[in-house]
Scaffold this motif. Structure first.
Motif, PDB file in Angstrom:
ATOM      1  N   SER A  89     -28.412  10.862  -7.082  1.00  5.53           N
ATOM      2  CA  SER A  89     -28.176  11.878  -8.105  1.00  5.53           C
ATOM      3  C   SER A  89     -28.306  13.266  -7.507  1.00  5.53           C
ATOM      4  O   SER A  89     -29.290  13.565  -6.838  1.00  5.53           O
ATOM      5  CB  SER A  89     -29.175  11.720  -9.248  1.00  5.53           C
ATOM      6  OG  SER A  89     -29.052  12.778 -10.166  1.00  5.53           O
ATOM      7  N   ALA A  90     -27.325  14.120  -7.792  1.00  7.99           N
ATOM      8  CA  ALA A  90     -27.381  15.506  -7.325  1.00  7.99           C
ATOM      9  C   ALA A  90     -28.329  16.347  -8.175  1.00  7.99           C
ATOM     10  O   ALA A  90     -28.684  17.455  -7.792  1.00  7.99           O
ATOM     11  CB  ALA A  90     -25.979  16.117  -7.339  1.00  7.99           C
ATOM     12  N   PRO A 142     -15.951  17.751   0.449  1.00 10.77           N
ATOM     13  CA  PRO A 142     -16.191  16.685   1.418  1.00 10.77           C
ATOM     14  C   PRO A 142     -16.255  17.147   2.874  1.00 10.77           C
ATOM     15  O   PRO A 142     -16.661  16.383   3.737  1.00 10.77           O
ATOM     16  CB  PRO A 142     -15.006  15.732   1.201  1.00 10.77           C
ATOM     17  CG  PRO A 142     -13.958  16.559   0.555  1.00 10.77           C
ATOM     18  CD  PRO A 142     -14.667  17.617  -0.217  1.00 10.77           C
ATOM     19  N   SER A 143     -15.899  18.392   3.144  1.00 11.42           N
ATOM     20  CA  SER A 143     -16.016  18.892   4.514  1.00 11.42           C
ATOM     21  C   SER A 143     -17.176  19.874   4.666  1.00 11.42           C
ATOM     22  O   SER A 143     -17.390  20.410   5.747  1.00 11.42           O
ATOM     23  CB  SER A 143     -14.704  19.564   4.940  1.00 11.42           C
ATOM     24  OG  SER A 143     -14.431  20.668   4.089  1.00 11.42           O
ATOM     25  N   ASN A 144     -17.943  20.095   3.611  1.00  6.97           N
ATOM     26  CA  ASN A 144     -19.076  20.998   3.653  1.00  6.97           C
ATOM     27  C   ASN A 144     -20.167  20.409   4.544  1.00  6.97           C
ATOM     28  O   ASN A 144     -20.589  19.270   4.345  1.00  6.97           O
ATOM     29  CB  ASN A 144     -19.605  21.217   2.231  1.00  6.97           C
ATOM     30  CG  ASN A 144     -20.752  22.189   2.174  1.00  6.97           C
ATOM     31  OD1 ASN A 144     -21.816  21.952   2.733  1.00  6.97           O
ATOM     32  ND2 ASN A 144     -20.536  23.293   1.479  1.00  6.97           N
ATOM     33  N   PRO A 145     -20.658  21.177   5.527  1.00  7.22           N
ATOM     34  CA  PRO A 145     -21.684  20.648   6.448  1.00  7.22           C
ATOM     35  C   PRO A 145     -22.969  20.188   5.745  1.00  7.22           C
ATOM     36  O   PRO A 145     -23.571  19.199   6.146  1.00  7.22           O
ATOM     37  CB  PRO A 145     -21.976  21.822   7.386  1.00  7.22           C
ATOM     38  CG  PRO A 145     -20.823  22.747   7.240  1.00  7.22           C
ATOM     39  CD  PRO A 145     -20.242  22.527   5.889  1.00  7.22           C
ATOM     40  N   ALA A 169     -26.284  15.606   3.951  1.00  5.69           N
ATOM     41  CA  ALA A 169     -26.970  14.853   2.888  1.00  5.69           C
ATOM     42  C   ALA A 169     -26.485  13.408   2.862  1.00  5.69           C
ATOM     43  O   ALA A 169     -27.288  12.475   2.731  1.00  5.69           O
ATOM     44  CB  ALA A 169     -26.746  15.515   1.534  1.00  5.69           C
ATOM     45  N   VAL A 170     -25.180  13.205   2.999  1.00  6.66           N
ATOM     46  CA  VAL A 170     -24.631  11.850   3.004  1.00  6.66           C
ATOM     47  C   VAL A 170     -25.139  11.091   4.228  1.00  6.66           C
ATOM     48  O   VAL A 170     -25.537   9.926   4.128  1.00  6.66           O
ATOM     49  CB  VAL A 170     -23.089  11.871   2.937  1.00  6.66           C
ATOM     50  CG1 VAL A 170     -22.512  10.484   3.186  1.00  6.66           C
ATOM     51  CG2 VAL A 170     -22.611  12.409   1.601  1.00  6.66           C
ATOM     52  N   GLN A 171     -25.150  11.743   5.386  1.00  8.42           N
ATOM     53  CA  GLN A 171     -25.643  11.089   6.600  1.00  8.42           C
ATOM     54  C   GLN A 171     -27.113  10.714   6.457  1.00  8.42           C
ATOM     55  O   GLN A 171     -27.530   9.629   6.873  1.00  8.42           O
ATOM     56  CB  GLN A 171     -25.437  11.981   7.828  1.00  8.42           C
ATOM     57  CG  GLN A 171     -25.819  11.310   9.141  1.00  8.42           C
ATOM     58  CD  GLN A 171     -25.023  10.044   9.406  1.00  8.42           C
ATOM     59  OE1 GLN A 171     -23.805  10.032   9.334  1.00  8.42           O
ATOM     60  NE2 GLN A 171     -25.719   8.947   9.702  1.00  8.42           N
ATOM     61  N   ALA A 172     -27.904  11.586   5.838  1.00  6.64           N
ATOM     62  CA  ALA A 172     -29.327  11.279   5.617  1.00  6.64           C
ATOM     63  C   ALA A 172     -29.480  10.065   4.698  1.00  6.64           C
ATOM     64  O   ALA A 172     -30.342   9.206   4.928  1.00  6.64           O
ATOM     65  CB  ALA A 172     -30.042  12.485   5.025  1.00  6.64           C
ATOM     66  N   VAL A 200     -24.328   6.163  -1.250  1.00  8.72           N
ATOM     67  CA  VAL A 200     -24.664   7.322  -0.419  1.00  8.72           C
ATOM     68  C   VAL A 200     -24.063   8.628  -0.941  1.00  8.72           C
ATOM     69  O   VAL A 200     -24.303   9.683  -0.382  1.00  8.72           O
ATOM     70  CB  VAL A 200     -24.271   7.100   1.054  1.00  8.72           C
ATOM     71  CG1 VAL A 200     -25.112   5.983   1.663  1.00  8.72           C
ATOM     72  CG2 VAL A 200     -22.796   6.807   1.204  1.00  8.72           C
ATOM     73  N   THR A 201     -23.275   8.562  -2.020  1.00  9.22           N
ATOM     74  CA  THR A 201     -22.708   9.771  -2.612  1.00  9.22           C
ATOM     75  C   THR A 201     -23.077   9.837  -4.094  1.00  9.22           C
ATOM     76  O   THR A 201     -23.091   8.818  -4.769  1.00  9.22           O
ATOM     77  CB  THR A 201     -21.165   9.806  -2.482  1.00  9.22           C
ATOM     78  OG1 THR A 201     -20.613   8.667  -3.135  1.00  9.22           O
ATOM     79  CG2 THR A 201     -20.738   9.841  -1.026  1.00  9.22           C
ATOM     80  N   ALA A 202     -23.368  11.027  -4.564  1.00 12.98           N
ATOM     81  CA  ALA A 202     -23.725  11.207  -5.974  1.00 12.98           C
ATOM     82  C   ALA A 202     -22.455  11.256  -6.817  1.00 12.98           C
ATOM     83  O   ALA A 202     -21.399  11.672  -6.352  1.00 12.98           O
ATOM     84  CB  ALA A 202     -24.524  12.496  -6.155  1.00 12.98           C
ATOM     85  N   SER A 203     -22.579  10.843  -8.065  1.00 14.46           N
ATOM     86  CA  SER A 203     -21.443  10.915  -8.981  1.00 14.46           C
ATOM     87  C   SER A 203     -21.273  12.349  -9.480  1.00 14.46           C
ATOM     88  O   SER A 203     -22.125  13.201  -9.255  1.00 14.46           O
ATOM     89  CB  SER A 203     -21.663   9.966 -10.155  1.00 14.46           C
ATOM     90  OG  SER A 203     -22.750  10.407 -10.943  1.00 14.46           O
ATOM     91  N   GLY A 204     -20.177  12.593 -10.180  1.00 16.79           N
ATOM     92  CA  GLY A 204     -19.906  13.929 -10.701  1.00 16.79           C
ATOM     93  C   GLY A 204     -20.955  14.403 -11.687  1.00 16.79           C
ATOM     94  O   GLY A 204     -21.278  15.580 -11.751  1.00 16.79           O
TER      95      GLY A 204
END
Length: 186
Positions: A69-70, A85-88, A93-96, A118-122
């Motif tokens: 959750s974001a 999706p290209s934001n460092p 965060a996804v890599q962590a 590994v990714t938060a929903s909208g």
């Protein structure tokens, strides 16, 4: 001037009544037809209430993990991270999350981790994961709880909801209901 002002005032008053009163009343009326009067499904377990339509955090290895959750699962302010999706920062965060998942599930290859783990929903409050995301966690939970993997796969299958009307949307598993059922296993 009167030919323009009075029609504009009348239109403004009409739209205020229509959208502030009539529209609101119609939507409220339709919500009353939904389960629990539009307030969502509520489960009471051990005297505590849970809303199944709002994502919950599960971080213990003995449970199925929810989608990240974001907003920290805070239903008062749902929302995504608003990072592309290209934001460092987003990629970090996804890599962590991938690294954390692999620490707790070392037998799972990086390519086999479902994206929703590994990714938060909208909204940041998604209560569901895919059956694949649940099944990828079975080995860890079976090992910790000393339950057979087959029993857990069956539990996931029993808690999998098909698409709406058999064709709209994907199959999904409500993580809260799955974990409550998991705690109910003897």
């Amino acid at each position: 001037m009167k030919t323009n002002i009075f029609p504009a005032i009348k239109l403004t008053v009409l739209t205020l009544i229509l959208f502030s009163g009539v529209y609101t009343a119609v939507i409220w009326g339709v919500a009353q037809l939904a389960p629990n009067g539009g307030k969502g499904e509520v489960l009471t377990v051990n005297g505590r209430k849970y809303y199944t339509n709002i994502g919950q955090t599960f971080t213990e290895d003995k449970y199925f993990y929810s989608r990240p959750s974001a907003v920290g699962y805070n239903a008062a302010g749902s929302g995504g991270s608003n990072k592309g999706p290209s934001n460092p920062d987003y990629l970090a965060a996804v890599q962590a999350r991938i690294d954390t998942f692999r620490v707790h599930n070392p037998e799972i290859e990086r390519k086999d981790i479902p994206v929703e783990l590994v990714t938060a929903s909208g909204s940041g409050l998604d209560p569901d994961i895919s059956p694949k995301a649940a099944l990828v966690q079975v080995k860890r939970i079976a090992s910790i709880r000393k339950i057979s993997e087959q029993t857990l796969r069956q539990l996931v299958a029993e808690n999998t909801q098909g698409p709406l009307l058999g064709m709209l949307g994907p199959e999904k598993v409500n993580v809260l209901k799955l974990n409550i059922a998991l705690d109910g296993l003897k």
